[in-house]
Structures are given as C-alpha cells and as structure tokens.
Scaffold this active site. Structure first.
Site, PDB file in Angstrom:
ATOM      1  CE  LYS A  23      -1.992   6.689  13.398  1.00 46.67           C
ATOM      2  NZ  LYS A  23      -1.880   5.512  11.814  1.00 46.67           N
ATOM      3  CG  ASN A  24      -3.755   1.693  12.144  1.00 44.10           C
ATOM      4  OD1 ASN A  24      -4.109   2.523  11.757  1.00 44.10           O
ATOM      5  ND2 ASN A  24      -3.155   0.568  11.075  1.00 44.10           N
ATOM      6  NE  ARG A  93       0.063   6.102   3.012  1.00 40.57           N
ATOM      7  CZ  ARG A  93       0.170   5.900   1.516  1.00 40.57           C
ATOM      8  NH1 ARG A  93       0.578   7.163   1.647  1.00 40.57           N
ATOM      9  NH2 ARG A  93      -0.408   4.945   1.176  1.00 40.57           N
ATOM     10  CB  CYS A 117       4.913   8.502   9.382  1.00 38.40           C
ATOM     11  SG  CYS A 117       3.752   8.391  11.593  1.00 38.40           S
ATOM     12  NE  ARG A 122       2.874   5.445   4.645  1.00 34.75           N
ATOM     13  CZ  ARG A 122       2.192   5.636   5.710  1.00 34.75           C
ATOM     14  NH1 ARG A 122       3.007   6.191   6.380  1.00 34.75           N
ATOM     15  NH2 ARG A 122       1.565   4.270   6.009  1.00 34.75           N
ATOM     16  N   PRO A 123       3.301   5.602  -2.265  1.00 34.96           N
ATOM     17  CG  PRO A 123       3.969   3.545  -3.655  1.00 34.96           C
ATOM     18  CD  PRO A 123       4.532   3.964  -2.350  1.00 34.96           C
ATOM     19  CB  ILE A 124      -2.027   7.117  -3.107  1.00 34.96           C
ATOM     20  CG1 ILE A 124      -2.069   8.108  -4.630  1.00 34.96           C
ATOM     21  CG2 ILE A 124      -1.477   7.079  -1.437  1.00 34.96           C
ATOM     22  CD1 ILE A 124      -2.998   9.112  -4.351  1.00 34.96           C
ATOM     23  CG  ASP A 306       2.033  -0.212  11.981  1.00 32.01           C
ATOM     24  OD1 ASP A 306       2.721   0.271  11.750  1.00 32.01           O
ATOM     25  OD2 ASP A 306       0.560  -0.076  11.987  1.00 32.01           O
ATOM     26  CB  ILE A 328       5.889  -3.042   4.675  1.00 35.57           C
ATOM     27  CG1 ILE A 328       4.987  -4.788   5.286  1.00 35.57           C
ATOM     28  CG2 ILE A 328       4.176  -2.472   4.493  1.00 35.57           C
ATOM     29  CD1 ILE A 328       4.286  -5.829   4.551  1.00 35.57           C
ATOM     30  NE  ARG A 398      -0.480  10.805  12.634  1.00 33.28           N
ATOM     31  CZ  ARG A 398      -0.026   9.602  11.674  1.00 33.28           C
ATOM     32  NH1 ARG A 398       1.397   9.426  11.432  1.00 33.28           N
ATOM     33  NH2 ARG A 398      -0.893   9.321  11.322  1.00 33.28           N
TER      34      ARG A 398
HETATM   35  C1  UD1 Z   1      -1.739   0.779   6.601  1.00 30.60           C
HETATM   36  C2  UD1 Z   1      -1.543   0.850   8.474  1.00 30.60           C
HETATM   37  C3  UD1 Z   1      -0.274   1.151   8.552  1.00 30.60           C
HETATM   38  C4  UD1 Z   1       0.636  -0.224   8.148  1.00 30.60           C
HETATM   39  C5  UD1 Z   1       0.354   0.254   7.080  1.00 30.60           C
HETATM   40  C6  UD1 Z   1       1.235  -1.879   6.667  1.00 30.60           C
HETATM   41  C7  UD1 Z   1      -3.312   3.031   8.638  1.00 30.60           C
HETATM   42  C8  UD1 Z   1      -4.072   3.848   8.662  1.00 30.60           C
HETATM   43  N1  UD1 Z   1      -2.059   2.739   8.406  1.00 30.60           N
HETATM   44  O1  UD1 Z   1      -0.815   1.742   5.879  1.00 30.60           O
HETATM   45  O2  UD1 Z   1      -0.426   1.468  10.043  1.00 30.60           O
HETATM   46  O3  UD1 Z   1       1.796   0.220   8.543  1.00 30.60           O
HETATM   47  O4  UD1 Z   1      -0.885  -0.332   6.396  1.00 30.60           O
HETATM   48  O5  UD1 Z   1      -0.146  -3.248   7.444  1.00 30.60           O
HETATM   49  O6  UD1 Z   1      -4.518   1.581   8.126  1.00 30.60           O
HETATM   50  N2  UD1 Z   1       1.613   0.595  -1.451  1.00 30.60           N
HETATM   51  C9  UD1 Z   1       1.935   0.720  -2.856  1.00 30.60           C
HETATM   52  N3  UD1 Z   1       1.385   1.615  -3.963  1.00 30.60           N
HETATM   53  C10 UD1 Z   1       0.104   1.892  -2.791  1.00 30.60           C
HETATM   54  C11 UD1 Z   1       0.025   2.321  -1.647  1.00 30.60           C
HETATM   55  C12 UD1 Z   1       0.469   1.332  -1.014  1.00 30.60           C
HETATM   56  O7  UD1 Z   1       2.559   1.015  -3.633  1.00 30.60           O
HETATM   57  O8  UD1 Z   1      -0.472   3.049  -3.925  1.00 30.60           O
HETATM   58  C13 UD1 Z   1       2.929  -0.079  -0.484  1.00 30.60           C
HETATM   59  C14 UD1 Z   1       3.243   0.571   0.517  1.00 30.60           C
HETATM   60  O9  UD1 Z   1       4.304   1.429   0.050  1.00 30.60           O
HETATM   61  C15 UD1 Z   1       3.574  -0.374   1.106  1.00 30.60           C
HETATM   62  C16 UD1 Z   1       2.477  -1.423   0.843  1.00 30.60           C
HETATM   63  O10 UD1 Z   1       2.223  -1.165  -0.004  1.00 30.60           O
HETATM   64  O11 UD1 Z   1       4.753  -0.752   0.860  1.00 30.60           O
HETATM   65  C17 UD1 Z   1       1.688  -1.927   1.919  1.00 30.60           C
HETATM   66  O12 UD1 Z   1       0.948  -0.469   2.257  1.00 30.60           O
HETATM   67  P1  UD1 Z   1      -0.378  -0.369   2.338  1.00 30.60           P
HETATM   68  O13 UD1 Z   1      -0.838  -1.429   2.823  1.00 30.60           O
HETATM   69  O14 UD1 Z   1      -0.807   0.188   2.007  1.00 30.60           O
HETATM   70  O15 UD1 Z   1      -0.345   0.756   3.984  1.00 30.60           O
HETATM   71  P2  UD1 Z   1      -1.484   2.035   4.429  1.00 30.60           P
HETATM   72  O16 UD1 Z   1      -2.271   1.983   4.506  1.00 30.60           O
HETATM   73  O17 UD1 Z   1      -1.027   3.133   3.827  1.00 30.60           O
END
Ligand code: UD1
Length: 424
Positions: A23-24, A93, A117, A122-124, A306, A328, A398
């Site tokens: 999926k990812n 997301r 989810c 979950r900031p960006i 996960d 995480i 999903r």
């Molecule tokens: C991806 C995976 C998800 C998995 C996660 C961690 C996909 C589609 N999803 O999610 O299944 O659980 O990796 O292995 O590949 N963070 C920030 N700022 C940001 C982005 C992230 O602080 O701009 C934080 C998140 O809140 C979290 C950590 O960084 O605590 C890791 O998140 P991230 O690796 O970005 O997860 P996703 O890419 O959303």
C-alpha cells in the site's frame, strides 16, 4: 445498518496466505507516474480504497487510467492542472504526493488540507520546509494550502526528523528541478528505495538508494516505464502475528525477508515457531509466549509503528509483561481501550504501552478507529473466546486486500455482517 466484521474466535487456523502489493509504495508510485507525461504500467497494485481514491484524483487531472486485475495503466499524456479540492484528497494522507508532483510541473498549487487515519498530530511542516529549501513559497488560507513554485531551484535539504512522506515529497520535487539537490537524514524505508528505482527507470538521476543521503541531479526528461510493486511488509507482519497467535501452520507467500527482519528478531526473542522457506515464504505456527519483551517502534530498519497495534493484541495474551514504546505517533492508542474491554490488561503512560499478559480475551463489539488499529482488533477477535464484532471495516478496506476472504481461506470463522447500532 452498518457493515461489520463478525468473528468466532479461538479457531485453529491453517493454510496459505498470499501477500498483496505494498500500500505505502503504490500510494507514491501512482502520483509519481504523472511525471512521465506518458504511459506507465504498474503491476501488483492491490484493490484497496486508497488506490481507488488516487485513481479518482488522477481522473480529475484528465489522466486516463485502466485497472485490470492487479495492473494499473496510467496514461498522463494529456494531464491538465486542476486545484486539488476534491473529497478524494481528504480520504488519504498520502494524497500529499500530488503536491510535489504538480508544484514542479505547473509551478503553483492550490489544495484542500489532507486526510488519512487520525493518529494524533500529523503535521506536514517537514514537507513544507523541504519545498521551501527548493525555492517554493507556501501559505494557508481558508483551510487550503497555496504553493508558489515560480522560483524553484535545486538545494540542500537536511531533515531534522526522519519522515517517510517528506522524504518522498522532497525527491519528487527535486527530480523536476535542474541542478544537484542533496537530501540528508532521509528515511530509508524499502518503499522509498523502490520508488527511487521506479523514478530512475523513468529517467531520473538519484544516487544513494537505501541510505540516508540522496543525491539528485534534477531536470532530466522523464518517460513511461513498467514496474512491479513489492509485497506489503505490514500485511506480512499482520498475518505473521495472526499465525503466531492462532495457526496450526500458516504459510505466508510473497515475503521479502529483509523487509521484516525487525519482526523476525522479535520472534526469535519470543521463541515464536517460524521458518523461512524457498526464500520468499514465511511459515508461522501458534506459539505460547512465556516471557515479556521491550519493543521500540522506530523508523526503518527499526520495528514499524504500523505493526505496533497488531503486536499489542498479540502480546495481550501471554505469561509475561511487555512494554512497547511508541516513538513515532503520539496518539496511536485507540485500540487499547477496546482490547481492555475484551479483557486485556494494558496501560499507557506517556508513549509506553505496558501489557500485562492475560489468559484469554473475550468476544465483544469493538470499534477500529484507524487502519492498523482495526486490523489489531481482528487479530484480537481471532484470539478471543466467543463472538467479536469489529466496527471500522472502512479502515481495513483502506489497506488490506480482501482480509476477510484471505482469513476464511485459512479456516477462520469470520464473515461480514450487518448491525444496527441505532446511531443514525
Ligand atoms: C508513513 C506511512 C505510515 C507509517 C509512517 C511511519 C505511508 C503512506 N504511510 O506515513 O504507514 O506509519 O510512515 O513509518 O507511507 N512528522 C512531522 N512533520 C511532518 C511529517 C511527519 O512532525 O511534516 C512526524 C509525524 O507526526 C510522525 C513522524 O514524523 O511522528 C513520522 O511520520 P512520517 O514518516 O512522515 O509518516 P508518514 O509519511 O505520514
């Protein structure tokens, strides 16, 4: 009426499960394919709702998509810019991979904020900072994101936290910008390495695959290609835990051993009865766990967050006390209340999940609130005495292809049902 999963637990499972495509990875491959402005063929794409939502977004961009069996043919020769304000964007997301793709192609982007989810904050910010390092300007107005890419340039990105999504977004933008971009402290999940292989097949120049420093020489002409998605390592892990909890013998086919090494290390510690056969088959047998362990979720190659939720269910019935440190996500704990109602003895303090093993769980109506949490309740239902009804089927759909069908094939007493909870 609500569609639910009904499980009669404590049945000894037996048989073979075939693992679907990741999926990812596919949620990144699909948006990335647009960069070819050509025909891209991707095999082993699972029919999960995240994929259908991404196809819906592609179609709004005038991209022609065919999906036969597990092959996706994406023809983006006539791709057109549109503001990303559709509801499909809010359903997952990973729809944020369209940001980097479209920003690089059209030098501007307007998008509604993204979904996925609910796992607490979950900031960006890391994505935005990476885009800014490459010359983009960003603002938020009325719940929408506005990106201006009129001054994009190559650059040097050093992530101060490891992020899968931000690493992918940085790569997808950098390969479109002329010049050399270096990305440091990049995530090294197998899905990122495979995405990079896909982009290289499309004509991109990326060095450092599988390491935390990626060197990109951007601005190369990209073209169509054909690619095979890898097996979903989280699906493997979920079934491996199901096997270790409930199966006489479960053969899990289509496994890449290195991708699940952290789980196998844990199985070794717990003395789970498993073996690898013919390189790509994992055989797991029901094992009595006699001791507790301490597990830390961490970026790859660490133990994946996960699998934290299915592991919590698995460890809830044993003879020891275990601790899972969820490093995480701050709020990936919704399954614990449900497990406790089923008779588990689990406390959460800060981000430590303390699991005091109990003799057995009992069947109940429980609600999954996110993808892996819902899967962990299915596992709990398979382990529990009596009937469990799991709500939250939409989350399972999903990310898990035909979970109920696959479980029925290995003799689980599981079916879809309809329940009226009197809420609507
Ligand atoms: C991806 C995976 C998800 C998995 C996660 C961690 C996909 C589609 N999803 O999610 O299944 O659980 O990796 O292995 O590949 N963070 C920030 N700022 C940001 C982005 C992230 O602080 O701009 C934080 C998140 O809140 C979290 C950590 O960084 O605590 C890791 O998140 P991230 O690796 O970005 O997860 P996703 O890419 O959303």
């Amino acid at each position: 009426m609500e569609e639910v999963i009904r499980i009669k637990g404590q049945k000894l499972l037996n048989g073979t499960v075939q693992i679907s495509g990741s999926k990812n990875l596919c949620v990144a491959l699909i948006p990335a394919s647009i960069l070819a402005r050509d025909v891209v063929v991707i095999h082993n794409i699972p029919p999960i709702s995240d994929v259908y939502n991404l196809i819906e977004i592609l179609e709004t961009l005038d991209i022609c998509v065919q999906y036969h069996k597990d092959t996706l043919i994406i023809d983006s020769s006539n791709v057109k810019y549109r503001d990303l304000d559709m509801t499909a964007m809010e359903r997952l997301r990973a729809s944020y991979y369209f940001y980097s793709v479209l920003l690089g192609m059209y030098k501007k982007l307007e998008a509604k904020s993204i979904g996925g989810c609910r796992l607490g904050e979950r900031p960006i910010d890391l994505h935005i900072k990476a885009f800014e390092q490459l010359g983009a300007k960003f603002e938020i107005k009325n719940n929408s994101y506005y990106f201006d890419g009129s001054n994009l340039h190559s650059g040097h990105i050093v992530f101060d936290k490891i992020s899968v999504g931000a690493t992918i977004n940085a790569v997808l933008l950098a390969i479109q910008i002329k010049g050399k971009t270096i990305i440091e402290n990049a995530a090294i999940e197998p899905e990122i390495t495979e995405l990079n292989k896909f982009l290289i097949k499309m004509g991109a120049s990326i060095e450092g695959l599988g390491t935390s420093t990626l060197i990109i020489r951007g601005g190369k002409d990209l073209h169509g290609t054909e690619f095979y998605n890898i097996p979903d390592r989280i699906e493997v892990g979920t079934y491996a835990l199901i096997g270790a909890a409930t199966a006489k013998e479960l053969t899990i086919k289509n496994v890449i051993k290195e991708h699940i090494q952290s789980l196998l290390d844990l199985f070794d510690l717990l003395e789970v009865n498993y073996e690898i056969q013919n390189k790509s088959e994992l055989i797991v047998r029901k094992s009595t766990i006699k001791k507790g362990i301490i597990v830390l979720t961490a970026p790859y190659p660490g133990f994946p967050t996960d699998l934290q939720q299915p592991l919590t269910s698995f460890l809830s019935v044993n003879e020891g006390t275990s601790v899972i440190i969820e490093s995480i996500y701050t709020n990936r704990f919704a399954h614990i209340k449900e497990l406790n109602e089923m008779g588990a003895n689990i406390n959460v303090t800060n981000m430590n999940i303390i699991i005091h093993g109990v003799k057995e769980l009992k069947g109940l109506v429980v609600s999954g609130k996110d993808l892996r949490g819902a899967a962990s309740l299915v596992l709990a239902g398979l382990m529990a005495k009596g009937e469990t009804v799991v709500r939250g089927l939409e989350y399972i759909n999903r990310g898990y292809e035909n979970m109920i069908k696959k479980l029925r094939k290995i003799h689980a007493n599981i079916e879809l049902g309809l329940e009226d909870f009197g809420e609507n």
